[in-house]
Structures are given as structure tokens and as C-alpha cells.
Design a protein around this motif. Structure first.
Motif, PDB file in Angstrom:
ATOM      1  N   LYS A   1      21.991 -52.028 -14.498  1.00  0.00           N
ATOM      2  CA  LYS A   1      21.200 -53.403 -14.054  1.00  0.00           C
ATOM      3  C   LYS A   1      22.635 -53.651 -12.648  1.00  0.00           C
ATOM      4  CE  LYS A   1      20.879 -58.306 -14.750  1.00  0.00           C
ATOM      5  NZ  LYS A   1      21.034 -59.379 -15.221  1.00  0.00           N
ATOM      6  N   GLU A   2      24.288 -53.651 -13.249  1.00  0.00           N
ATOM      7  CA  GLU A   2      25.568 -53.759 -12.359  1.00  0.00           C
ATOM      8  C   GLU A   2      24.789 -52.785 -11.373  1.00  0.00           C
ATOM      9  OE1 GLU A   2      28.111 -53.332 -14.428  1.00  0.00           O
ATOM     10  OE2 GLU A   2      28.362 -55.811 -16.027  1.00  0.00           O
ATOM     11  N   GLU A   3      24.610 -51.141 -11.866  1.00  0.00           N
ATOM     12  CA  GLU A   3      23.947 -50.367 -10.085  1.00  0.00           C
ATOM     13  C   GLU A   3      23.598 -50.836  -9.507  1.00  0.00           C
ATOM     14  OE1 GLU A   3      25.374 -47.226  -8.595  1.00  0.00           O
ATOM     15  OE2 GLU A   3      26.267 -48.047  -9.891  1.00  0.00           O
ATOM     16  N   LYS A   4      22.505 -50.826 -10.037  1.00  0.00           N
ATOM     17  CA  LYS A   4      20.951 -51.932  -9.763  1.00  0.00           C
ATOM     18  C   LYS A   4      21.609 -53.284  -8.367  1.00  0.00           C
ATOM     19  CE  LYS A   4      16.108 -53.208  -9.386  1.00  0.00           C
ATOM     20  NZ  LYS A   4      14.879 -53.747 -10.909  1.00  0.00           N
ATOM     21  N   GLU A   5      21.818 -53.470  -8.969  1.00  0.00           N
ATOM     22  CA  GLU A   5      22.179 -55.065  -8.123  1.00  0.00           C
ATOM     23  C   GLU A   5      22.817 -54.485  -7.227  1.00  0.00           C
ATOM     24  OE1 GLU A   5      23.845 -57.476 -10.669  1.00  0.00           O
ATOM     25  OE2 GLU A   5      22.020 -58.707 -11.666  1.00  0.00           O
ATOM     26  N   LYS A   6      24.644 -53.607  -7.367  1.00  0.00           N
ATOM     27  CA  LYS A   6      25.650 -52.995  -6.150  1.00  0.00           C
ATOM     28  C   LYS A   6      24.224 -52.837  -4.915  1.00  0.00           C
ATOM     29  CE  LYS A   6      29.538 -52.726  -8.954  1.00  0.00           C
ATOM     30  NZ  LYS A   6      30.017 -50.954  -9.570  1.00  0.00           N
ATOM     31  N   ARG A   7      23.246 -52.231  -5.509  1.00  0.00           N
ATOM     32  CA  ARG A   7      22.567 -51.491  -4.859  1.00  0.00           C
ATOM     33  C   ARG A   7      21.903 -52.171  -4.091  1.00  0.00           C
ATOM     34  NH1 ARG A   7      21.619 -44.988  -6.271  1.00  0.00           N
ATOM     35  NH2 ARG A   7      23.202 -44.551  -7.708  1.00  0.00           N
ATOM     36  N   GLY A   8      21.793 -53.308  -4.604  1.00  0.00           N
ATOM     37  CA  GLY A   8      20.780 -54.053  -3.950  1.00  0.00           C
ATOM     38  C   GLY A   8      19.173 -54.486  -3.731  1.00  0.00           C
ATOM     39  N   TYR A   9      18.911 -53.962  -5.206  1.00  0.00           N
ATOM     40  CA  TYR A   9      17.459 -53.263  -5.344  1.00  0.00           C
ATOM     41  C   TYR A   9      16.926 -54.601  -6.523  1.00  0.00           C
ATOM     42  CZ  TYR A   9      18.569 -48.391  -5.156  1.00  0.00           C
ATOM     43  OH  TYR A   9      18.524 -46.862  -4.393  1.00  0.00           O
TER      44      TYR A   9
ATOM     45  N   PHE B   1      15.558 -54.649 -16.733  1.00  0.00           N
ATOM     46  CA  PHE B   1      17.092 -54.292 -17.662  1.00  0.00           C
ATOM     47  C   PHE B   1      17.356 -55.883 -18.481  1.00  0.00           C
ATOM     48  CE2 PHE B   1      17.229 -51.710 -14.193  1.00  0.00           C
ATOM     49  CZ  PHE B   1      17.737 -50.051 -15.007  1.00  0.00           C
ATOM     50  N   ASP B   2      16.829 -56.965 -17.857  1.00  0.00           N
ATOM     51  CA  ASP B   2      17.281 -58.229 -18.621  1.00  0.00           C
ATOM     52  C   ASP B   2      15.852 -58.206 -19.738  1.00  0.00           C
ATOM     53  OD1 ASP B   2      19.190 -59.171 -15.976  1.00  0.00           O
ATOM     54  OD2 ASP B   2      17.720 -59.921 -15.569  1.00  0.00           O
ATOM     55  N   GLU B   3      14.962 -57.838 -19.935  1.00  0.00           N
ATOM     56  CA  GLU B   3      13.641 -57.949 -21.110  1.00  0.00           C
ATOM     57  C   GLU B   3      14.851 -56.669 -22.006  1.00  0.00           C
ATOM     58  OE1 GLU B   3      12.905 -57.442 -17.521  1.00  0.00           O
ATOM     59  OE2 GLU B   3      11.116 -59.483 -17.302  1.00  0.00           O
ATOM     60  N   ALA B   4      14.939 -55.671 -21.029  1.00  0.00           N
ATOM     61  CA  ALA B   4      15.657 -54.558 -22.719  1.00  0.00           C
ATOM     62  C   ALA B   4      16.790 -55.628 -23.368  1.00  0.00           C
ATOM     63  CB  ALA B   4      15.805 -52.855 -21.304  1.00  0.00           C
ATOM     64  N   MET B   5      17.570 -55.626 -22.013  1.00  0.00           N
ATOM     65  CA  MET B   5      19.284 -56.559 -22.959  1.00  0.00           C
ATOM     66  C   MET B   5      18.608 -57.253 -23.875  1.00  0.00           C
ATOM     67  SD  MET B   5      21.387 -56.463 -20.252  1.00  0.00           S
ATOM     68  CE  MET B   5      20.785 -57.284 -18.789  1.00  0.00           C
ATOM     69  N   LYS B   6      17.382 -58.602 -23.502  1.00  0.00           N
ATOM     70  CA  LYS B   6      17.400 -58.858 -24.690  1.00  0.00           C
ATOM     71  C   LYS B   6      17.029 -58.661 -26.108  1.00  0.00           C
ATOM     72  CE  LYS B   6      14.010 -63.282 -24.817  1.00  0.00           C
ATOM     73  NZ  LYS B   6      12.452 -63.857 -24.455  1.00  0.00           N
ATOM     74  N   ASP B   7      15.494 -57.602 -25.568  1.00  0.00           N
ATOM     75  CA  ASP B   7      15.468 -56.564 -26.934  1.00  0.00           C
ATOM     76  C   ASP B   7      16.644 -55.686 -27.725  1.00  0.00           C
ATOM     77  OD1 ASP B   7      12.604 -57.301 -27.047  1.00  0.00           O
ATOM     78  OD2 ASP B   7      11.879 -55.849 -26.140  1.00  0.00           O
ATOM     79  N   PHE B   8      17.000 -55.416 -27.381  1.00  0.00           N
ATOM     80  CA  PHE B   8      18.758 -54.618 -27.563  1.00  0.00           C
ATOM     81  C   PHE B   8      19.596 -55.493 -28.610  1.00  0.00           C
ATOM     82  CE2 PHE B   8      18.083 -51.565 -24.153  1.00  0.00           C
ATOM     83  CZ  PHE B   8      17.039 -50.694 -24.989  1.00  0.00           C
ATOM     84  N   ARG B   9      19.177 -56.491 -27.760  1.00  0.00           N
ATOM     85  CA  ARG B   9      20.274 -57.971 -28.585  1.00  0.00           C
ATOM     86  C   ARG B   9      19.850 -58.920 -29.473  1.00  0.00           C
ATOM     87  NH1 ARG B   9      21.572 -59.720 -22.600  1.00  0.00           N
ATOM     88  NH2 ARG B   9      24.454 -58.826 -22.603  1.00  0.00           N
ATOM     89  N   LYS B  10      18.529 -58.380 -29.499  1.00  0.00           N
ATOM     90  CA  LYS B  10      18.474 -58.684 -31.264  1.00  0.00           C
ATOM     91  C   LYS B  10      17.602 -57.721 -32.465  1.00  0.00           C
ATOM     92  CE  LYS B  10      15.227 -61.632 -33.250  1.00  0.00           C
ATOM     93  NZ  LYS B  10      15.748 -62.668 -34.025  1.00  0.00           N
TER      94      LYS B  10
END
Length: 145
Positions: free
Chosen positions: A137-145, A106-115
Motif C-alpha cells: 500500500k505504501e509503495e502504491k501511494e509513493k507511485r501515485g496510484y 489493501f485497506d480491506e485486506a489489512m482489515k481482514d488480516f487484522r481480524k
């Protein structure tokens, strides 16, 4: 002679695009690969104006063929090559972002979408994809993945 080569390259690119539009993926990939090889050949140094954009388009579209086949690593290689060839071309950033999103990066995808949005603030699909990547990404973090 150079004009003939440029004309042949343009015809090759147009034929590849027609094959992709018709979803004849193998034919499209082969034609895009021939166009890319021609652009990288010895005459590439004398390429006409717009040749970098055409090469970036061919790389991006060959990446699309690979994406349709779920060959994500190979697709990302072509998207990245398109970006290196034409850094102001937003479409390969978007396409690479989609692959990264599907892979859960998600972090890398968000970087590309922002570009993409930096290059073209009106690119609505990139804005939607960025929002979805943030939520996932937020949902993934809530679930602890």
C-alpha cells in the motif's frame, strides 16, 4: 432418522474434503454445494452441535475451489458467507483478505488480516500478509496510484 441425516451430511463433507485434497475441483465443488444445500434445507433447524462450524468450513472450502479457478468474486461470496455463519472462524477472513490483496484492495485486506490476528494471534501467515499489504500500500501511494 435425524442421526442418519447427520451421518450422511458428515460423509458428504468428508467426501468433498477428500476431493479437494486430491485437487478434483469440480467434484469437490459439487459435493460442497450439496452439503451446503443440505444444511440450508428444512432439517437445518435441528442441526447437531458443530453444524455451523461444518457449514462455515464447507463454504470456506468451496470458496477455495473458486479461488483456485481465479473466480475471485464468487470465492469472496463464499468466504463472506462462511464468516456470517461462524464469525469466530479466522480462516475465511484470511482467505478473503488474500483475494482483496490480489485485487489491490489493501485497506480491506489489512482489515481482514487484522481480524484474523485478533481471533488467532499465532496465525503467522496472516501476520506476514498484513506486513506485505502495508508495504505494498505504501509503495502504491509513493507511485501515485
Amino acid at each position: 432418522m435425524e442421526r442418519e441425516a447427520a451421518g450422511g451430511a458428515a460423509e458428504l463433507l468428508a467426501a468433498a474434503q477428500a476431493q479437494l485434497a486430491a485437487r478434483r475441483l469440480s467434484a469437490a465443488e459439487e459435493l460442497y454445494s450439496r452439503f451446503i444445500a443440505r444444511c440450508a434445507g428444512p432439517a437445518a433447524g435441528r442441526a447437531p452441535a458443530g453444524a455451523d462450524r461444518d457449514l462455515a468450513t464447507a463454504l470456506n472450502n468451496r470458496g477455495q475451489v473458486k479461488y483456485f479457478r481465479v473466480e475471485f468474486a464468487a470465492a469472496m461470496e463464499d468466504y463472506t458467507a462462511a464468516i456470517e455463519c461462524q464469525p469466530g472462524f479466522e480462516v475465511p477472513y484470511y482467505n478473503r483478505g488474500l483475494v482483496l490483496y490480489r485485487l489491490g484492495c489493501f485497506d480491506e485486506a489489512m482489515k481482514d488480516f487484522r481480524k484474523v490476528l485478533e481471533l488467532n494471534p499465532q496465525f503467522e501467515d496472516a501476520a506476514l500478509s498484513l506486513k506485505q499489504a502495508i508495504l505494498d500500500k505504501e509503495e502504491k501511494e509513493k507511485r501515485g496510484y
